[in-house]
Design a protein around this motif. Structure first.
Motif, PDB file in Angstrom:
ATOM      1  N   GLN B  20       0.850  -1.191   0.000  1.00  0.00           N
ATOM      2  CA  GLN B  20       0.000   0.000   0.000  1.00  0.00           C
ATOM      3  C   GLN B  20       0.883   1.236   0.000  1.00  0.00           C
ATOM      4  O   GLN B  20       1.992   1.206   0.519  1.00  0.00           O
ATOM      5  CB  GLN B  20      -0.904   0.008   1.227  1.00  0.00           C
ATOM      6  N   ALA B  21       0.355   2.289  -0.604  1.00  0.00           N
ATOM      7  CA  ALA B  21       1.108   3.539  -0.609  1.00  0.00           C
ATOM      8  C   ALA B  21       0.886   4.253   0.723  1.00  0.00           C
ATOM      9  O   ALA B  21      -0.173   4.125   1.323  1.00  0.00           O
ATOM     10  CB  ALA B  21       0.627   4.413  -1.758  1.00  0.00           C
ATOM     11  N   GLU B  22       1.895   4.978   1.168  1.00  0.00           N
ATOM     12  CA  GLU B  22       1.673   5.864   2.318  1.00  0.00           C
ATOM     13  C   GLU B  22       1.019   7.113   1.766  1.00  0.00           C
ATOM     14  O   GLU B  22       1.463   7.636   0.749  1.00  0.00           O
ATOM     15  CB  GLU B  22       3.000   6.339   2.910  1.00  0.00           C
ATOM     16  N   CYS B  23       0.013   7.600   2.442  1.00  0.00           N
ATOM     17  CA  CYS B  23      -0.611   8.829   1.976  1.00  0.00           C
ATOM     18  C   CYS B  23      -0.281   9.984   2.919  1.00  0.00           C
ATOM     19  O   CYS B  23      -0.504   9.899   4.115  1.00  0.00           O
ATOM     20  CB  CYS B  23      -2.120   8.633   1.867  1.00  0.00           C
ATOM     21  N   HIS B  24       0.301  11.020   2.359  1.00  0.00           N
ATOM     22  CA  HIS B  24       0.606  12.218   3.132  1.00  0.00           C
ATOM     23  C   HIS B  24      -0.255  13.353   2.615  1.00  0.00           C
ATOM     24  O   HIS B  24      -0.530  13.426   1.424  1.00  0.00           O
ATOM     25  CB  HIS B  24       2.082  12.615   2.973  1.00  0.00           C
ATOM     26  N   LYS B  31      -2.770  15.787  -1.810  1.00  0.00           N
ATOM     27  CA  LYS B  31      -2.424  14.426  -1.378  1.00  0.00           C
ATOM     28  C   LYS B  31      -1.164  13.945  -2.082  1.00  0.00           C
ATOM     29  O   LYS B  31      -1.030  14.111  -3.300  1.00  0.00           O
ATOM     30  CB  LYS B  31      -3.551  13.470  -1.740  1.00  0.00           C
ATOM     31  N   TYR B  33       0.884  10.399  -2.505  1.00  0.00           N
ATOM     32  CA  TYR B  33       0.990   8.960  -2.258  1.00  0.00           C
ATOM     33  C   TYR B  33       2.440   8.541  -2.490  1.00  0.00           C
ATOM     34  O   TYR B  33       3.026   8.855  -3.532  1.00  0.00           O
ATOM     35  CB  TYR B  33       0.084   8.188  -3.204  1.00  0.00           C
ATOM     36  N   ASN B  36       7.691   3.782  -1.479  1.00  0.00           N
ATOM     37  CA  ASN B  36       9.124   3.855  -1.205  1.00  0.00           C
ATOM     38  C   ASN B  36       9.727   2.472  -1.339  1.00  0.00           C
ATOM     39  O   ASN B  36       9.548   1.606  -0.493  1.00  0.00           O
ATOM     40  CB  ASN B  36       9.325   4.418   0.205  1.00  0.00           C
ATOM     41  N   SER B 205       7.525   7.943  -6.136  1.00  0.00           N
ATOM     42  CA  SER B 205       7.935   6.536  -6.035  1.00  0.00           C
ATOM     43  C   SER B 205       9.436   6.389  -6.234  1.00  0.00           C
ATOM     44  O   SER B 205      10.092   7.276  -6.772  1.00  0.00           O
ATOM     45  CB  SER B 205       7.181   5.704  -7.071  1.00  0.00           C
ATOM     46  N   ASP B 210      12.919  11.141   3.561  1.00  0.00           N
ATOM     47  CA  ASP B 210      12.182  12.253   4.174  1.00  0.00           C
ATOM     48  C   ASP B 210      12.488  13.560   3.460  1.00  0.00           C
ATOM     49  O   ASP B 210      11.645  14.448   3.363  1.00  0.00           O
ATOM     50  CB  ASP B 210      12.554  12.394   5.662  1.00  0.00           C
ATOM     51  N   SER B 374       3.515   2.096  -8.331  1.00  0.00           N
ATOM     52  CA  SER B 374       3.015   3.455  -8.339  1.00  0.00           C
ATOM     53  C   SER B 374       2.032   3.662  -9.491  1.00  0.00           C
ATOM     54  O   SER B 374       0.973   4.278  -9.332  1.00  0.00           O
ATOM     55  CB  SER B 374       4.199   4.403  -8.446  1.00  0.00           C
TER      56      SER B 374
END
Lengths: 412, 432
Positions: B20-24, B31, B33, B36, B205, B210, B374
């Motif tokens: 699953q993608a991290e969503c920020h 948004k 996505y 990583n 992707s 960070d 991605s």
């Protein structure tokens, strides 16, 4: 850093293993050292037709694709002037299926007249789809024989004409197989979450029993140096004129190969490149312009091509290209420009390494022309090219007598 | 002697571990996505905007607005922008679809900061200089003329026009002279109206750190920018066709391009996952019925495929192939034969297992590698506004669909009377 392990079977099959624990898919790549350059000039298109026949099944496995697709695998192949390359990707648990399939068709193909007849039709349709039914599709059928008079690069992999494909007989097919398809004329690369030990066991089991074969030694006469400029004009039902300039360049292993590649990038890789900036945008002579190398193992071609803006004459278009080439030969490149194309090369190369199948294909190819580990040094070798190298290559290569020019004229 | 007739023990993958993608969510609400993954120090950023073809009121405006973004901005000329991106080894691709537009940027990690700085400029500050617009018009016009010399492009257009109607954004297409009507002001307007943070979604992707995220926040997330695209109400379309055969003449063509299909539903429809199985049986893998019949048995073509074209609010089932001109009618007959066969004969277990294996393999492969993952998520989360449970439904359909259900679906959605046959080439099947 890509680590590679290798071993060779008693029958001469060279095997590479690249352990990559990050992927659930294994890539299995089998390269045969045979391409369109190994064909008889009266039977061209044979290596490629043969690639199609390899999917026609055997007495053991009547339908090649089915057992693979059934277990989530996929396969395909391509033929170039130098090599024929078969590849399979499949869930890593099912790797043995790839060994079973590829070793079986290396061992004995089931040549049936029916399979040959069908694939001849399919290839003739491919010939039509890619070369005859596309605007500008026949360019390589024209440019190659203009540039090459002796070397078999004078025909494209699809062949000189559909008649050569239509005329292929079953006995010729058999001869071709036994004289080129052999463990001692192939390189296998397996990459994925697999160890050398596992690959060695599978390779011995499935490929081990296949006998060495007498591979026809390659004896290709080199293309003699071109001594005068060549020109060809054709008329076709296309919307716009197009021009092609082809120069002979060095072989894949020649020390100047990378400089030549970067030279093509300076001319046309990216929108800041010279041809794009000066001729498409500055002088507005072309709607599309490109420079590239054929990348062949034997001395290949450096091609500059453009589609002319409506109303621009061939002479003006050609002169403008030549002016750009001369400027490279006379003034060379700036350090900034060189750094730029090296960065672009590095980036493209790095992205290539993110695709496990592409890595397996490249490792097999590097092994063929030298050794697979070279993949780790390629960016450094490109970095070592100097602006003097670029200038020297441009000066030697961009001469009128080394050039074949094609005017592809639109009749509207 | 080794037994070469018996396959090694192997099974189709039964389950696929779906990441699953991290969503920020950035400060301004955009948004991001993140997928990583990968050791190679490279990354890709996709900026997606609600600025596709359906948002335009004139042909080519959506396309030109996106294409010309890097051709001159408030602070940099086109050649400065190209030079900056090229020097840092960054590749910027642009694509305009019917429903959205996207900029995809490939970058070495060590130059991501330099790259993103320029991407921000390109997205937020394009000025559409007249002479750049003029170059785009001239070259675009020529390239479109070349495209329209290809039978496959002609057949595709004609099919979509026939299915959606010539007034629907999915059914109307530019011609070379359409370029003449576009000026810099059209592009500026379209940019101002559609390229804003409220219309933007980002996918990041590759080898993502960070630092990548804080750069994205800095350049695209700290404040709101631009306008939000106005919602579009698409014209209603009749699901049932009104033409059976549409023909586009290309006198000298040695092959005919065939596009045979019908309107269908988007991926959100409950029948979609099962229709994927049906489509695959017909023409979705190398061993499909159409490939077997029309390529491997008859040799009419180099390739034939069945697929479902995705739109946000629709779908098109289509079979596409290029066949020798002399085989035009035979190929159409065989394709219709295969459609009727799947309606009337239950698929045998052996074939169904084969299709299941093939589909599970395709599924597994679509999650192989950082960029494939991605890409899959863009079409799931952004494009169709679906969630990850779609994948479970798809896997379930692959593994449990019955032969009876396949016939039922074929009778429901692939009635021969509902199908339009688009042909481009030298042989008009109407006249046969």
């Amino acid at each position: 850093m890509i680590t590679i392990e290798r071993f060779t079977l008693n029958n001469g099959l060279r095997v590479l293993v690249h352990h990559d624990p990050t992927t659930p898919i294994s890539s299995f790549n089998l390269l045969y050292n045979v391409g369109a350059r190994d064909e008889n000039p009266d039977r061209t298109g044979f290596a490629h037709l043969f690639e199609h026949l390899m999917f026609g099944g055997t007495t053991n496995i009547p339908v090649f694709d089915e057992p693979l697709e059934r277990i989530g695998g996929e396969n395909n192949a391509f033929t170039s002037n130098d090599i024929t390359n078969y590849y399979i990707t499949l869930p890593k648990e099912n790797l043995e299926t790839a060994f079973w399939l590829e070793s079986d068709r290396m061992q004995a193909l089931d040549f049936s007249q029916r399979s040959l007849d069908t694939q001849k039709n399919v290839v003739v349709e491919e010939f039509r789809q890619s070369y005859l039914n596309q605007p500008y599709g026949d360019v390589w059928l024209l440019l190659r024989p203009l540039a090459y008079k002796v070397h078999p690069y004078m025909w494209p992999t699809i062949g000189k004409t559909p008649e050569h494909i239509e005329g292929a007989s079953l006995s010729e097919v058999k001869d071709f197989f036994f004289s080129h398809y052999a463990p001692n004329n192939a390189i296998l690369c397996v990459s994925g979450n697999v160890t050398k030990q596992e690959v060695e066991t599978l390779a011995n089991k499935w490929f081990g029993p296949i006998e060495r074969r007498n591979v026809t030694p390659r004896s290709i006469a080199p293309e003699p140096e071109q001594t005068e400029s060549r020109k060809l004009t054709v008329e076709r039902n296309v919307p716009f004129d197009a021009i092609y300039l082809a120069f002979h360049m060095s072989s894949r292993l020649h020390p100047d190969f990378r400089a030549t590649d970067l030279l093509s990038d300076i001319l046309s890789n990216g929108k800041s490149s010279r041809l794009h900036q000066n001729l498409l945008k500055g002088k507005r002579l072309f709607s599309d312009i490109d420079a590239f190398i054929s990348g062949d193992n034997d001395p290949g071609l450096f091609v500059v091509t453009g589609r002319l803006i409506d109303g621009v004459s061939f002479e003006d278009a050609e002169n403008a290209i030549i002016e750009e080439l001369n400027s490279l030969a006379e003034q060379g490149v700036t350090e900034y420009e060189l750094e730029k194309v090296k960065n672009r090369f590095e980036s493209k190369f790095a992205f290539g390494l993110t695709d496990p199948l592409e890595v397996a294909i490249n490792l097999s190819f590097y092994e063929l022309i030298g050794e697979a580990e070279e993949i780790n040094f390629e960016v450094d070798r490109y970095r070592n090219v100097t602006s003097d190298d670029i200038k020297r290559v441009a000066k030697t290569m961009f001469t009128a007598k080394n050039c074949s020019t094609l005017y592809y004229k639109s009749i509207k | 002697m080794i037994d070469r007739k018996t396959p090694p023990i192997a099974n189709a993958p039964k389950n696929v571990a779906i990441p699953q993608a991290e969503c920020h969510i950035l400060t301004n609400g955009v948004k991001v996505y993140v997928v990583n993954k990968g050791e190679v120090e490279v990354c890709r950023i996709d900026l997606l905007f609600d600025a596709g073809v359906k948002f335009q009121t004139k042909h080519l405006v959506a396309n030109g607005t996106l294409y010309l973004m890097p051709e001159g901005t408030k602070n940099f000329s086109a050649s400065q922008i190209a030079d900056h991106l090229d020097f840092h080894g960054s590749y910027i691709n642009r694509a305009t679809y019917n429903d959205f537009s996207r900029l995809t940027v490939y970058s070495l990690n060590r130059y991501f900061s330099e790259t993103l700085k320029m991407v921000e400029e390109v997205v937020k500050q394009p000025i559409y200089p007249n002479h750049e617009v003029d170059i785009w018009r001239t070259t675009g016009k020529q390239e479109l003329s070349v495209q329209l010399g290809k039978t496959n492009a002609l057949a595709q257009r004609t099919l979509l026009t026939s299915l959606f109607g010539a007034n629907h954004p999915y059914g109307k297409f530019p011609v070379p002279t359409s370029y003449d009507n576009i000026g810099s002001s059209d592009l500026k307007e379209f940019h101002a109206a559609n390229y804003g943070s409220a219309s933007c979604t980002i996918f990041l992707s590759g080898n993502v750190t960070d630092n990548h995220l804080s750069l994205v926040e800095k350049h695209f997330g700290s404040a709101t920018w631009g306008e939000k695209s106005k919602g579009i109400i698409l014209p209603q379309v009749e699901l049932n066709r009104n033409e059976s055969v549409v023909f586009t003449q290309k006198a000298d063509a040695v092959q005919s391009s065939l596009r045979i299909g019908r309107l269908l539903f988007p991926r959100t429809h409950p029948d979609f996952p099962e229709m994927v199985v049906l489509t695959t049986i017909l023409g979705g893998y190398f061993g499909s019925r159409l490939m077997k019949n029309i390529r491997e048995d008859k040799g009419f073509t180099y390739g034939i495929h069945a697929s479902i074209l995705p739109f946000t609010d629709a779908g098109v089932f289509q079979i596409s192939t290029d066949v020798g001109a002399n085989h035009t009618q035979d190929a159409i007959n065989e394709i219709l034969f295969e459609i009727k066969r799947i309606q009337s004969e239950p698929v045998e277990q052996l074939e169904l297992d084969l299709v299941r294996g093939s589909l599970m393999g395709q599924f597994l492969r679509s999650f192989n590698g950082q960029f494939s993952i991605s890409e899959s998520f863009i079409w799931l989360l952004y494009f169709n506004n679906l969630d990850y449970s779609f994948y479970s439904r798809q896997i379930n359909a692959i593994q449990t669909i019955s032969p009876t259900r396949i016939m039922e679906l074929a009778n429901k959605w692939l009635k021969v009377d509902d199908i339009t046959i688009s042909v481009a080439g030298s042989v008009n099947p109407n006249s046969i």
